[in-house]
Motif scaffolding. Structure first.
Motif, PDB file in Angstrom:
ATOM      1  N   ALA A 279     -58.090 -48.243 -14.233  1.00  0.00           N
ATOM      2  CA  ALA A 279     -58.835 -47.682 -15.353  1.00  0.00           C
ATOM      3  C   ALA A 279     -58.271 -46.360 -15.865  1.00  0.00           C
ATOM      4  O   ALA A 279     -58.246 -46.118 -17.081  1.00  0.00           O
ATOM      5  CB  ALA A 279     -60.298 -47.489 -14.940  1.00  0.00           C
ATOM      6  N   LEU A 280     -57.815 -45.502 -14.963  1.00  0.00           N
ATOM      7  CA  LEU A 280     -57.539 -44.118 -15.338  1.00  0.00           C
ATOM      8  C   LEU A 280     -56.075 -43.707 -15.273  1.00  0.00           C
ATOM      9  O   LEU A 280     -55.702 -42.692 -15.857  1.00  0.00           O
ATOM     10  CB  LEU A 280     -58.370 -43.184 -14.451  1.00  0.00           C
ATOM     11  CG  LEU A 280     -59.892 -43.404 -14.467  1.00  0.00           C
ATOM     12  CD1 LEU A 280     -60.592 -42.360 -13.618  1.00  0.00           C
ATOM     13  CD2 LEU A 280     -60.446 -43.393 -15.885  1.00  0.00           C
ATOM     14  N   ASN A 295     -59.865 -53.879 -18.932  1.00  0.00           N
ATOM     15  CA  ASN A 295     -60.818 -54.539 -18.036  1.00  0.00           C
ATOM     16  C   ASN A 295     -61.099 -53.700 -16.794  1.00  0.00           C
ATOM     17  O   ASN A 295     -62.221 -53.689 -16.276  1.00  0.00           O
ATOM     18  CB  ASN A 295     -60.286 -55.909 -17.632  1.00  0.00           C
ATOM     19  CG  ASN A 295     -60.365 -56.923 -18.765  1.00  0.00           C
ATOM     20  OD1 ASN A 295     -61.135 -56.744 -19.704  1.00  0.00           O
ATOM     21  ND2 ASN A 295     -59.568 -57.974 -18.688  1.00  0.00           N
ATOM     22  N   GLY A 296     -60.068 -52.982 -16.331  1.00  0.00           N
ATOM     23  CA  GLY A 296     -60.272 -52.090 -15.203  1.00  0.00           C
ATOM     24  C   GLY A 296     -61.290 -51.004 -15.503  1.00  0.00           C
ATOM     25  O   GLY A 296     -62.102 -50.636 -14.643  1.00  0.00           O
ATOM     26  N   LYS A 297     -61.267 -50.514 -16.733  1.00  0.00           N
ATOM     27  CA  LYS A 297     -62.236 -49.475 -17.134  1.00  0.00           C
ATOM     28  C   LYS A 297     -63.655 -50.056 -17.154  1.00  0.00           C
ATOM     29  O   LYS A 297     -64.615 -49.385 -16.744  1.00  0.00           O
ATOM     30  CB  LYS A 297     -61.875 -48.941 -18.516  1.00  0.00           C
ATOM     31  CG  LYS A 297     -62.699 -47.736 -18.966  1.00  0.00           C
ATOM     32  CD  LYS A 297     -62.359 -46.511 -18.156  1.00  0.00           C
ATOM     33  CE  LYS A 297     -62.853 -45.222 -18.817  1.00  0.00           C
ATOM     34  NZ  LYS A 297     -64.301 -45.145 -19.012  1.00  0.00           N
ATOM     35  N   ILE A 298     -63.792 -51.299 -17.595  1.00  0.00           N
ATOM     36  CA  ILE A 298     -65.113 -51.942 -17.579  1.00  0.00           C
ATOM     37  C   ILE A 298     -65.639 -52.047 -16.146  1.00  0.00           C
ATOM     38  O   ILE A 298     -66.805 -51.730 -15.865  1.00  0.00           O
ATOM     39  CB  ILE A 298     -65.040 -53.339 -18.222  1.00  0.00           C
ATOM     40  CG1 ILE A 298     -64.785 -53.218 -19.733  1.00  0.00           C
ATOM     41  CG2 ILE A 298     -66.341 -54.123 -17.973  1.00  0.00           C
ATOM     42  CD1 ILE A 298     -64.557 -54.555 -20.413  1.00  0.00           C
ATOM     43  N   VAL A 299     -64.773 -52.484 -15.230  1.00  0.00           N
ATOM     44  CA  VAL A 299     -65.185 -52.640 -13.827  1.00  0.00           C
ATOM     45  C   VAL A 299     -65.508 -51.280 -13.212  1.00  0.00           C
ATOM     46  O   VAL A 299     -66.534 -51.115 -12.540  1.00  0.00           O
ATOM     47  CB  VAL A 299     -64.099 -53.374 -13.023  1.00  0.00           C
ATOM     48  CG1 VAL A 299     -64.405 -53.313 -11.527  1.00  0.00           C
ATOM     49  CG2 VAL A 299     -63.985 -54.818 -13.482  1.00  0.00           C
ATOM     50  N   PHE A 300     -64.634 -50.284 -13.440  1.00  0.00           N
ATOM     51  CA  PHE A 300     -64.865 -48.955 -12.873  1.00  0.00           C
ATOM     52  C   PHE A 300     -66.194 -48.377 -13.365  1.00  0.00           C
ATOM     53  O   PHE A 300     -67.018 -47.915 -12.566  1.00  0.00           O
ATOM     54  CB  PHE A 300     -63.710 -48.025 -13.255  1.00  0.00           C
ATOM     55  CG  PHE A 300     -63.826 -46.639 -12.677  1.00  0.00           C
ATOM     56  CD1 PHE A 300     -63.564 -46.412 -11.338  1.00  0.00           C
ATOM     57  CD2 PHE A 300     -64.192 -45.564 -13.473  1.00  0.00           C
ATOM     58  CE1 PHE A 300     -63.675 -45.135 -10.794  1.00  0.00           C
ATOM     59  CE2 PHE A 300     -64.303 -44.284 -12.943  1.00  0.00           C
ATOM     60  CZ  PHE A 300     -64.047 -44.077 -11.598  1.00  0.00           C
ATOM     61  N   ASP A 301     -66.404 -48.429 -14.670  1.00  0.00           N
ATOM     62  CA  ASP A 301     -67.657 -47.895 -15.230  1.00  0.00           C
ATOM     63  C   ASP A 301     -68.862 -48.682 -14.721  1.00  0.00           C
ATOM     64  O   ASP A 301     -69.929 -48.099 -14.468  1.00  0.00           O
ATOM     65  CB  ASP A 301     -67.620 -47.939 -16.757  1.00  0.00           C
ATOM     66  CG  ASP A 301     -66.630 -46.948 -17.360  1.00  0.00           C
ATOM     67  OD1 ASP A 301     -66.171 -46.048 -16.632  1.00  0.00           O
ATOM     68  OD2 ASP A 301     -66.303 -47.077 -18.560  1.00  0.00           O
ATOM     69  N   GLY A 302     -68.683 -50.000 -14.548  1.00  0.00           N
ATOM     70  CA  GLY A 302     -69.791 -50.818 -14.062  1.00  0.00           C
ATOM     71  C   GLY A 302     -70.187 -50.467 -12.634  1.00  0.00           C
ATOM     72  O   GLY A 302     -71.380 -50.411 -12.310  1.00  0.00           O
ATOM     73  N   ILE A 303     -69.191 -50.204 -11.784  1.00  0.00           N
ATOM     74  CA  ILE A 303     -69.477 -49.810 -10.400  1.00  0.00           C
ATOM     75  C   ILE A 303     -70.205 -48.474 -10.374  1.00  0.00           C
ATOM     76  O   ILE A 303     -71.196 -48.293  -9.651  1.00  0.00           O
ATOM     77  CB  ILE A 303     -68.182 -49.750  -9.581  1.00  0.00           C
ATOM     78  CG1 ILE A 303     -67.578 -51.152  -9.418  1.00  0.00           C
ATOM     79  CG2 ILE A 303     -68.430 -49.132  -8.202  1.00  0.00           C
ATOM     80  CD1 ILE A 303     -66.178 -51.166  -8.835  1.00  0.00           C
ATOM     81  N   CYS A 344     -70.348 -40.190  -9.477  1.00  0.00           N
ATOM     82  CA  CYS A 344     -71.749 -40.617  -9.412  1.00  0.00           C
ATOM     83  C   CYS A 344     -72.718 -39.444  -9.366  1.00  0.00           C
ATOM     84  O   CYS A 344     -73.936 -39.635  -9.409  1.00  0.00           O
ATOM     85  CB  CYS A 344     -71.976 -41.532  -8.208  1.00  0.00           C
ATOM     86  SG  CYS A 344     -71.021 -43.060  -8.306  1.00  0.00           S
ATOM     87  N   GLY A 345     -72.189 -38.233  -9.257  1.00  0.00           N
ATOM     88  CA  GLY A 345     -73.027 -37.038  -9.389  1.00  0.00           C
ATOM     89  C   GLY A 345     -73.855 -36.685  -8.182  1.00  0.00           C
ATOM     90  O   GLY A 345     -74.811 -35.906  -8.307  1.00  0.00           O
TER      91      GLY A 345
END
Length: 426
Positions: A279-280, A295-303, A344-345
């Motif tokens: 993703a990054l 697609n990697g960015k979608i998965v990373f953001d989804g996790i 995730c903060g």
């Protein structure tokens, strides 16, 4: 002989842990015998002076694939062909076993005293688990999954997973895997970033609800929990509706999915590490296509969003690295802990608690390890600096203790190109 750890600053692994001074940790055999104010003398005991360093529970990595190193490649290899080669004769099987034993030891030397394997080759994971328990080799405690179950064309089908075509065949594979007494069953319910053929559709549902349900029913009847590789909302919903206990990875959850997590008393095992390079990273570094990065960015953001939503709704979240994916090594669990804080903060304290006590509780070994308490296993790591101030303190481990056995100044061989690529994202 008892061993007494003195002059250490204790971080006990609890959710609101604070540094404690003036305590002695007394171990006898594999267990913690006492955590008490330091006495003037401990006659007949071995004294380990920590000289003001920080002692805490060993890390617990809930998502590991032992057969791969994490070394990045410019071109994708064919895992099916590689596994077929490595299992083609006894000589290559022995090489593969030794390689996996080495990777398990690397986890230990990096401060990880427990790993959970979620997809391996044949029965290698349980072989290594049993050898460690018998004292025949050094390594972390292993909760072993052995081979997983997928479907034709599914994630890791034919390499780290059997291919089930019907619910009855899925049940049969569960029984076959269970013969080697694993600690869990792993299902590959969706595809992933590398499986996607269309931009915007990673984590396509591969396994039918009927097969998921049959596998879960069979596993639960045998007393085994079920973990599932899932990287899309549809996949998460199918997994939870049909009996899965832990969602490995995750995806952007709906209100219905949150309710399913709660109703099933299921949890997410977040794996931020493997999606991050896709993703990054600059694609000149990661060597992935524009579609794979998207697609990697979608998965990373989804996790990330799944973890945030679960935490906000009182649903437990565990941590694992998905070691074996490109750039994800056997010595970098500390990065996953750091990513949990960064993306995730959560606080440094909560991140360390998650990687120790909470991870242990989520997989049913909270009575054995995960915190510094009397009666639990002597599973520790020691750092020079305080990880509650800066989680990068976990990068340099000064001592590891696993089931009472002490490893002073543990060393791991690191990949300089991986370090250079990942460090900007700390």
């Amino acid at each position: 002989m008892k061993t007494v750890y003195i002059n250490g600053i204790v971080l006990d692994g609890s959710e609101n842990m604070q540094p404690k001074t003036g305590l002695a940790i007394v171990t006898e055999g594999e267990k913690i015998a006492a955590v008490e104010p330091c006495q003037a003398a401990y006659d007949g005991s071995q004294i380990i002076d920590l000289k003001g360093q920080y002692i805490m529970p060993g890390l617990i990595n809930l998502h590991v694939h032992l057969p791969a190193s994490g070394k990045p490649k410019k071109k994708q290899s064919d895992p099916k062909k590689l596994v077929k080669l490595m299992t083609s004769n006894n000589f290559l099987r022995k090489i593969m076993l030794k390689m996996c034993e080495g990777y398990a030891k690397t986890q230990l030397m990096s401060g990880v005293t427990t790993i959970r394997t979620v997809g391996g080759v044949e029965d290698v994971d349980t072989q290594i688990r049993d050898a460690i328990l018998a004292g025949k080799m050094d390594g972390p405690r292993i909760l072993a999954g052995n081979m997983a179950i997928s479907v034709p064309g599914g994630h890791m089908a034919g390499s780290l997973a059997y291919e089930a075509t019907t619910p009855e065949q899925a049940r049969s594979y569960v029984r076959q895997i269970a013969k080697d007494k694993p600690d869990l069953i792993k299902l590959m319910i969706t595809g992933g970033v590398l499986d996607a053929k269309v931009k915007g559709e990673p984590g396509e549902l591969k396994m039918s609800p009927e097969i998921v349900k049959a596998a879960c029913e069979e596993a639960h009847a045998l007393g085994l929990h079920v973990a599932a590789h899932v990287e899309s909302p549809q996949g998460v919903q199918v997994a939870l509706e049909n009996g899965v206990d832990t969602i490995e990875h995750g995806a952007l959850p709906s209100e219905a999915i949150i309710q399913l997590f709660q109703d099933r008393k299921a949890c997410q095992v977040a794996t931020l590490s493997p999606a991050l390079p896709f993703a990054l990273f600059d694609r000149h570094v990661s060597h992935v296509s524009e579609m794979e990065q998207y697609n990697g960015k979608i998965v990373f953001d989804g996790i990330v969003e799944c973890a945030k939503a679960c935490l906000a709704n009182g649903i437990p979240v565990g941590l694992g690295t998905d070691t074996g994916c490109p750039y994800i090594t056997h010595y970098d669990m500390w990065r996953e802990v750091n990513y949990f804080h960064k993306f995730c903060g959560v606080s440094n304290t909560f991140a360390l608690y998650t990687a120790t006590k909470r991870n242990a509780e989520l997989v049913g070994i909270g009575d054995q390890t995960g915190s510094i308490e009397v009666g639990k296993c002597a599973d520790f790591m020691v750092t020079e600096k305080n990880p509650l101030d800066d989680l990068t303190a976990l990068r340099n481990i000064k001592m590891v203790v696993a089931r009472g056995k002490r490893y002073a100044d543990p060393q791991v061989k690191k990949m300089s190109d991986v370090e250079q690529a990942l460090d900007p994202f700390i």
